[in-house]
Design an enzyme around this catalytic site. Structure first.
Site, PDB file in Angstrom:
ATOM      1  N   ASP A 169      37.317  30.681  41.976  1.00 41.72           N
ATOM      2  CA  ASP A 169      37.683  32.459  41.408  1.00 41.72           C
ATOM      3  C   ASP A 169      37.131  33.208  41.527  1.00 41.72           C
ATOM      4  O   ASP A 169      35.570  33.057  41.228  1.00 41.72           O
ATOM      5  CB  ASP A 169      38.624  31.909  39.524  1.00 41.72           C
ATOM      6  CG  ASP A 169      38.459  32.555  38.888  1.00 41.72           C
ATOM      7  OD1 ASP A 169      39.021  33.849  39.809  1.00 41.72           O
ATOM      8  OD2 ASP A 169      39.131  32.889  38.366  1.00 41.72           O
TER       9      ASP A 169
ATOM     10  N   ASP B 246      41.882  37.452  44.361  1.00 35.74           N
ATOM     11  CA  ASP B 246      40.570  36.781  44.254  1.00 35.74           C
ATOM     12  C   ASP B 246      40.437  34.869  43.711  1.00 35.74           C
ATOM     13  O   ASP B 246      39.946  34.652  43.651  1.00 35.74           O
ATOM     14  CB  ASP B 246      40.396  37.628  43.154  1.00 35.74           C
ATOM     15  CG  ASP B 246      40.461  37.737  41.916  1.00 35.74           C
ATOM     16  OD1 ASP B 246      42.092  37.310  41.446  1.00 35.74           O
ATOM     17  OD2 ASP B 246      40.548  38.014  40.816  1.00 35.74           O
ATOM     18  N   GLU B 247      41.570  34.768  44.017  1.00 33.06           N
ATOM     19  CA  GLU B 247      41.923  33.501  43.761  1.00 33.06           C
ATOM     20  C   GLU B 247      42.695  32.236  44.114  1.00 33.06           C
ATOM     21  O   GLU B 247      43.419  32.597  45.550  1.00 33.06           O
ATOM     22  CB  GLU B 247      42.823  33.111  42.441  1.00 33.06           C
ATOM     23  CG  GLU B 247      42.331  32.516  41.066  1.00 33.06           C
ATOM     24  CD  GLU B 247      42.958  33.036  39.715  1.00 33.06           C
ATOM     25  OE1 GLU B 247      43.491  31.274  39.503  1.00 33.06           O
ATOM     26  OE2 GLU B 247      43.792  33.917  39.565  1.00 33.06           O
TER      27      GLU B 247
END
Lengths: 371, 349
Positions: free
Chosen positions: B8, B103-104
């Site tokens: 993350d 973003d993960e």
């Protein structure tokens, strides 16, 4: 009918009209070319009911008459005839033509000329005339922007407006607009204006027929459903597209907050190089404008990055705008001037380019944004 | 085996902005809507979070909490690029990657050691992008995500079975996968606040309140999660179709069904934050002949009216076979435009 014609003249005439021959098999007779011999000339005609082309070539007509012969065979054979002249004799009882030269003889079966559709003629000469190369350039500068999307048929044509002694030609596919205007050197007296939408195909066929010189003129006449172009020994008639052409110039911003003056050629070449890399991604380039420099950048993750600086004089606000380089190149090629004025009013609105010293050409292109 | 990684990025949008503009470094940065607008915060930098600013908060409120915050409009094209770069880095460690957002992502690195790979991944991301990531390593997705969340920013946390047994009981139920505000309220009304409370309550009392989800939740509460890491299969098309019980042939019935589908597809597109450029209508007749016709719109759309208009247009051009009855009608959209994708603008003609 019986006539003798030069191979070159006949071949030229047939190839000129052959572009109007129908490629669909709806009416067999439309796959043919109507040949009419009369006095010392031949009148050749072809049509697919959308456009029609008529061409006059000189010949020695021994016996007047007419016939329709299949375009495909006739054009190809005449083109390959090795002799300087060819004699054609038609048997009106069975619609068959015999072509003779040297010691060769070809027989071609045709159709009755009675069934060939009557090509409409301009009811009156409107008196609008342009040098042929001028109209040819106008088409070259605009027709590339016509839409190919059949869901909006009206946009598959270009709008021609004859008004105030000027001829205006405009095309748009919704993403860009190309507009060109020219004064009519010979325009009729009095108040008269007409606006018509010419199919894209008419424009390309017309452009092919127009000479590249300014000695020959083309006369333009219009009825509510047709347009007539008289090129002297060649005439083209076209059906018009029906419907209201949208008032697109109204959608172009009137004021601009950023403007660039630069070389069209340099910008074109930079776009061309950038598009070599950009084409495998989104196809977009980013034009970065600030008082110090104008840059072209692009990035395609799998391929690499582009960075170019372009010499330009900048006025107004700095700006970053995404554009399709191919659309820019189309406009830059049509500009016909090296000094370009390129104006922007933000990066989400249409930008405008025109020659720095003329107002007769305009190209508007919409940006690429990140959704 | 500890081979599931959750990676993350820390305050991703804000971190990218700070990386690219030295003036923003070390300062409270808020990426999102302007504070004088109705916009919301998309990401706040850690400096801004200290003032209580968090994502989804109205920008106006963020400005009140942190008057010195610097507001930046999001640059999705850039985040998209960085995200792709990060995904490429992940690709060097595993081909089983399940992205959750820009973003993960989850990675399944078995049979390799997740702790070792997790550390190498963090380092590769830092070296190649200049950004920090928090990495959680565990033996399933739920615990890996819990781990990355535990130690932010720039953290590396490992949850093995012993650590899970230690951590889970004290965890607020909110931290369990799938427990949102509504479920949390329901559980609170039963006096359940922590995972330990949940386990003590038992399935029999939970079932009437949670239905079928009760068993699933109890498994998670024990640290059990069977969901595999599912590599991304990007949605290529979405569609709706029905086989009629009674054969239909009437055009107005077909149009009515297409109108319903247009609404449905529009909602699904909006949910996925996508727009579609291609629309397809499908008909199947009682002799099982299938007919399809597509068109590509100039502008990508998620508008139900535009989808319906396209469907109507296609149906009109399809030469519906009047000899046979229609058994099935379908509407499908494809050729998607996703957030961050470049989009050619066009004139409203």
């Amino acid at each position: 009918m019986k006539f003798t014609a030069s191979q070159a003249d006949l071949s030229y005439g047939l190839q000129t009209v052959a572009k109007a021959v129908s490629t669909k098999n709806t009416l067999p007779i439309l796959s043919g070319i109507l040949i009419k011999g009369d006095g010392n000339r031949l009148n050749l005609t072809a049509t697919d009911l959308e456009i029609g082309i008529e061409c006059m070539v000189s010949a020695q007509v021994a016996e007047e008459g007419s016939i329709v012969l299949p375009a495909r065979y006739l054009t190809e054979i005449v083109r390959k005839i090795p002799a300087a002249a060819v004699e054609v004799e038609v048997d009106p009882r069975n619609y068959t033509a015999v072509l003779r030269w040297d010691r060769s003889q070809y027989t071609i079966h045709g159709f009755s000329p009675e069934q060939f559709p009557f090509l409409p003629r301009a009811t009156q000469d409107s008196g609008n005339k342009l040098p042929q190369n001028v109209l040819r350039n106008m088409i070259r500068q605009t027709a590339f922007a016509v839409s190919h999307d059949e869901t909006r048929p009206i946009l598959t044509g270009a709008q021609m407006t004859l008004r105030d002694g000027h001829c205006h030609l405009l095309a748009t596919d919704g993403v860009r607009i190309a507009y060109r205007r020219t004064a009519l050197p010979e325009s009729p007296q009095g108040e008269q204006s007409s606006s018509l939408v010419l199919p894209g195909r008419t424009l390309s066929e017309l452009s092919r027929l127009l000479a590249a010189n300014d000695e020959d003129t083309v006369g333009i006449s219009v009825t509510p459903t047709q347009a007539f172009f008289d090129l002297g020994d060649v005439r083209l008639v076209s059906r018009l597209l029906e419907g209201q052409y949208p008032d697109v110039l109204r959608l172009v911003p009137q004021s601009y907050s950023t403007s660039l003056t630069l070389s069209a050629q340099q910008l074109h070449d930079a776009c061309e190089r950038a598009s070599l890399i950009a084409r495998d991604g989104s196809g977009a380039i980013k034009l970065g404008i600030d008082p110090e420099r104008v840059t072209i950048t692009s990035s395609t993750p799998e391929v690499g990055q582009v960075y170019e600086e372009v010499a330009a004089s900048v006025q107004g606000d700095p700006l970053e705008i995404g554009l399709n380089p191919r659309f820019l190149m189309d406009g830059l090629k049509a500009l016909d001037s090296d000094q370009l004025l390129f104006e922007f009013s933000g990066n989400r609105t249409p930008s405008r380019m025109k020659p720095q010293d003329r107002d007769d050409f305009l190209y508007v292109v919409l940006p690429i944004v990140v959704w | 085996m500890l081979s599931i990684i959750h990676c993350d990025m820390d305050a991703f949008f804000a971190a990218v902005e700070q990386r690219d503009d030295p003036d923003l470094r070390g300062k409270p940065v808020v990426v999102g809507g302007r504070p004088d607008s109705r916009g919301v915060v998309s990401t706040a930098s850690y400096e801004a979070r200290r003032f209580g600013v968090h994502s989804a908060m109205p920008s106006r409120q963020a400005r009140r909490l942190c008057p010195e915050a610097i507001f930046v409009r999001p640059h999705f094209d850039k985040y998209h690029q960085v995200s792709e770069e990060i995904r490429r880095i992940m690709g060097q460690f595993s081909d089983r990657i399940e992205p959750l957002s820009l973003d993960e992502a989850f990675l399944d690195v078995s049979p390799q050691d997740g702790v070792h790979i997790g550390r190498a991944l963090k380092e590769a991301i830092r070296r190649q992008t200049g950004l920090t990531a928090s990495v959680g390593v565990s033996y399933n997705k739920f615990l890996a995500k819990l781990a990355s969340d535990w130690n932010k920013p720039d953290g590396l946390m490992v949850i093995d079975e012993y650590r899970a047994a230690e951590l889970l009981p004290g965890l607020p139920v909110r931290k369990l996968w799938g427990v949102g505000e509504r479920t949390e309220e329901l559980l609170e009304s039963l006096g359940i606040h922590t995972v330990a409370d949940l386990l003590a309550t038992g399935e029999r009392r939970l079932e009437p309140v949670l239905g079928g989800r009760a068993g699933e939740l109890l498994l998670l509460a024990r640290g059990v999660d069977y969901r595999p890491v599912q590599p991304e299969h990007e949605t290529k098309s979405i569609g709706a179709e029905t086989t009629f019980d009674v054969d239909q042939a009437r055009l107005d019935t077909l149009l009515e069904v297409i109108r319903e589908y247009a609404d449905d597809l529009s909602a699904r597109l909006r949910l996925e934050r996508m727009k579609a450029r291609t629309v397809t209508v499908k008909l199947r007749y009682d002799n099982f002949r299938t007919q399809t016709r597509s068109l590509t719109l100039t502008d990508a759309t998620d508008d139900p009216l535009a989808l319906y208009a396209a469907g109507e247009d296609l149906l009109a051009r399809m030469e519906v076979d009047a000899e046979h009855r229609v058994r099935l009608v379908g509407l499908q959209v494809a050729n998607f435009l996703r957030p961050g994708d470049p989009m050619q603008m066009s004139l409203p003609l």
